[in-house]
Design a protein around this motif. Structure first.
Motif, PDB file in Angstrom:
ATOM      1  N   GLY A  97       0.831  -1.201   0.000  1.00 52.24           N
ATOM      2  CA  GLY A  97       0.000   0.000   0.000  1.00 52.24           C
ATOM      3  C   GLY A  97       0.862   1.247   0.000  1.00 52.24           C
ATOM      4  O   GLY A  97       2.069   1.202  -0.219  1.00 52.24           O
ATOM      5  N   THR A  98       0.246   2.376   0.278  1.00 47.62           N
ATOM      6  CA  THR A  98       0.980   3.637   0.294  1.00 47.62           C
ATOM      7  C   THR A  98       1.920   3.649   1.493  1.00 47.62           C
ATOM      8  O   THR A  98       1.488   3.507   2.626  1.00 47.62           O
ATOM      9  CB  THR A  98       0.009   4.823   0.378  1.00 47.62           C
ATOM     10  N   VAL A  99       3.187   3.821   1.219  1.00 51.88           N
ATOM     11  CA  VAL A  99       4.198   3.809   2.278  1.00 51.88           C
ATOM     12  C   VAL A  99       5.199   4.923   2.043  1.00 51.88           C
ATOM     13  O   VAL A  99       5.285   5.491   0.962  1.00 51.88           O
ATOM     14  CB  VAL A  99       4.950   2.457   2.336  1.00 51.88           C
ATOM     15  N   ARG A 100       5.961   5.208   3.077  1.00 49.38           N
ATOM     16  CA  ARG A 100       7.040   6.176   2.982  1.00 49.38           C
ATOM     17  C   ARG A 100       8.312   5.451   2.581  1.00 49.38           C
ATOM     18  O   ARG A 100       8.556   4.334   3.029  1.00 49.38           O
ATOM     19  CB  ARG A 100       7.224   6.817   4.357  1.00 49.38           C
ATOM     20  N   VAL A 101       9.145   6.076   1.755  1.00 45.58           N
ATOM     21  CA  VAL A 101      10.395   5.472   1.299  1.00 45.58           C
ATOM     22  C   VAL A 101      11.554   6.315   1.828  1.00 45.58           C
ATOM     23  O   VAL A 101      11.564   7.533   1.670  1.00 45.58           O
ATOM     24  CB  VAL A 101      10.458   5.389  -0.239  1.00 45.58           C
ATOM     25  N   LEU A 102      12.525   5.622   2.465  1.00 45.17           N
ATOM     26  CA  LEU A 102      13.691   6.293   3.028  1.00 45.17           C
ATOM     27  C   LEU A 102      14.943   5.640   2.472  1.00 45.17           C
ATOM     28  O   LEU A 102      15.124   4.442   2.574  1.00 45.17           O
ATOM     29  CB  LEU A 102      13.669   6.166   4.559  1.00 45.17           C
ATOM     30  N   ASP A 103      15.803   6.449   1.868  1.00 47.36           N
ATOM     31  CA  ASP A 103      17.079   5.948   1.356  1.00 47.36           C
ATOM     32  C   ASP A 103      18.135   6.212   2.420  1.00 47.36           C
ATOM     33  O   ASP A 103      18.609   7.333   2.578  1.00 47.36           O
ATOM     34  CB  ASP A 103      17.443   6.638   0.045  1.00 47.36           C
ATOM     35  N   ALA A 104      18.492   5.162   3.178  1.00 43.73           N
ATOM     36  CA  ALA A 104      19.462   5.295   4.266  1.00 43.73           C
ATOM     37  C   ALA A 104      20.786   4.642   3.901  1.00 43.73           C
ATOM     38  O   ALA A 104      21.524   4.194   4.770  1.00 43.73           O
ATOM     39  CB  ALA A 104      18.895   4.682   5.545  1.00 43.73           C
ATOM     40  N   ARG A 105      21.083   4.605   2.592  1.00 42.47           N
ATOM     41  CA  ARG A 105      22.362   4.043   2.160  1.00 42.47           C
ATOM     42  C   ARG A 105      23.458   5.072   2.369  1.00 42.47           C
ATOM     43  O   ARG A 105      23.242   6.265   2.204  1.00 42.47           O
ATOM     44  CB  ARG A 105      22.307   3.649   0.687  1.00 42.47           C
ATOM     45  N   ARG A 106      24.651   4.576   2.723  1.00 43.41           N
ATOM     46  CA  ARG A 106      25.802   5.456   2.916  1.00 43.41           C
ATOM     47  C   ARG A 106      26.179   6.056   1.559  1.00 43.41           C
ATOM     48  O   ARG A 106      26.276   5.343   0.571  1.00 43.41           O
ATOM     49  CB  ARG A 106      26.973   4.666   3.479  1.00 43.41           C
ATOM     50  N   PRO A 107      26.395   7.371   1.486  1.00 35.52           N
ATOM     51  CA  PRO A 107      26.793   7.982   0.223  1.00 35.52           C
ATOM     52  C   PRO A 107      28.163   7.473  -0.223  1.00 35.52           C
ATOM     53  O   PRO A 107      29.039   7.230   0.601  1.00 35.52           O
ATOM     54  CB  PRO A 107      26.864   9.476   0.527  1.00 35.52           C
ATOM     55  N   ARG A 108      28.314   7.307  -1.515  1.00 39.60           N
ATOM     56  CA  ARG A 108      29.603   6.860  -2.060  1.00 39.60           C
ATOM     57  C   ARG A 108      30.591   7.999  -1.988  1.00 39.60           C
ATOM     58  O   ARG A 108      30.259   9.151  -2.220  1.00 39.60           O
ATOM     59  CB  ARG A 108      29.417   6.413  -3.501  1.00 39.60           C
ATOM     60  N   SER A 109      31.858   7.688  -1.712  1.00 43.72           N
ATOM     61  CA  SER A 109      32.862   8.735  -1.586  1.00 43.72           C
ATOM     62  C   SER A 109      33.397   9.196  -2.929  1.00 43.72           C
ATOM     63  O   SER A 109      34.038  10.217  -3.019  1.00 43.72           O
ATOM     64  CB  SER A 109      34.026   8.247  -0.720  1.00 43.72           C
ATOM     65  N   ASP A 110      33.129   8.460  -4.007  1.00 47.15           N
ATOM     66  CA  ASP A 110      33.651   8.848  -5.318  1.00 47.15           C
ATOM     67  C   ASP A 110      32.619   9.615  -6.139  1.00 47.15           C
ATOM     68  O   ASP A 110      32.696   9.662  -7.346  1.00 47.15           O
ATOM     69  CB  ASP A 110      34.129   7.619  -6.097  1.00 47.15           C
ATOM     70  N   ASP A 111      31.652  10.255  -5.490  1.00 45.21           N
ATOM     71  CA  ASP A 111      30.625  10.983  -6.224  1.00 45.21           C
ATOM     72  C   ASP A 111      31.021  12.427  -6.516  1.00 45.21           C
ATOM     73  O   ASP A 111      30.196  13.232  -6.892  1.00 45.21           O
ATOM     74  CB  ASP A 111      29.302  10.942  -5.464  1.00 45.21           C
TER      75      ASP A 111
END
Length: 136
Positions: A97-111
């Motif tokens: 159903g309708t849910v909240r999405v959270l991106d809790a991945r560690r950011p890459r250092s080569d960005d």
């Protein structure tokens, strides 16, 4: 019941990014995103061996994340990402159903973000040239 899809690759980093609970029970859909392997690894490792590694890696992540959440009385559904995240997100949203999405991945250092702990390849040469010019 609140439903939250959380994409994670590092349990310690994800715990810092996850919101607190307001006393209302929460259903967490934890999606483990395994680190990418280089294209050269396929030369040495079979597809089934890579899948087994991903599964073991995800089990370690879930072992760190699931018990504390269940101890609070929250429901947890662990999922291992095996394809593109937009497609997986659509499938999970349709299922839960309708849910909240959270991106809790560690950011890459080569960005492209500067990292104060290491020198870039040309920076040492540039500083040397600047010192030589300053001495003249």
């Amino acid at each position: 019941m609140n439903k939250v899809i959380v994409y994670l690759d590092d349990p310690a980093y994800a715990r810092q990014r996850m919101p607190g609970v307001d006393g209302e029970p929460t259903h967490w859909v934890l999606v483990a995103c395994a680190p990418r392997m280089t294209h050269r690894i396929s030369k040495w490792v079979s597809h089934s061996a890579r899948e087994n590694w991903r599964a073991k890696w995800a089990d370690k992540v879930f072992d760190q994340m699931v018990p504390p959440l269940r101890a609070r009385g929250d429901a947890v559904t662990p999922v291992l990402a095996r394809g593109p995240l937009p497609e997986l997100t659509r499938a999970l949203m349709a299922e839960h159903g309708t849910v909240r999405v959270l991106d809790a991945r560690r950011p890459r250092s080569d960005d492209g973000a500067p990292d104060e702990r290491r020198f870039k390849p040309g920076s040492l040469l540039g500083m040397s040239a600047a010192l030589l010019l300053a001495c003249d």
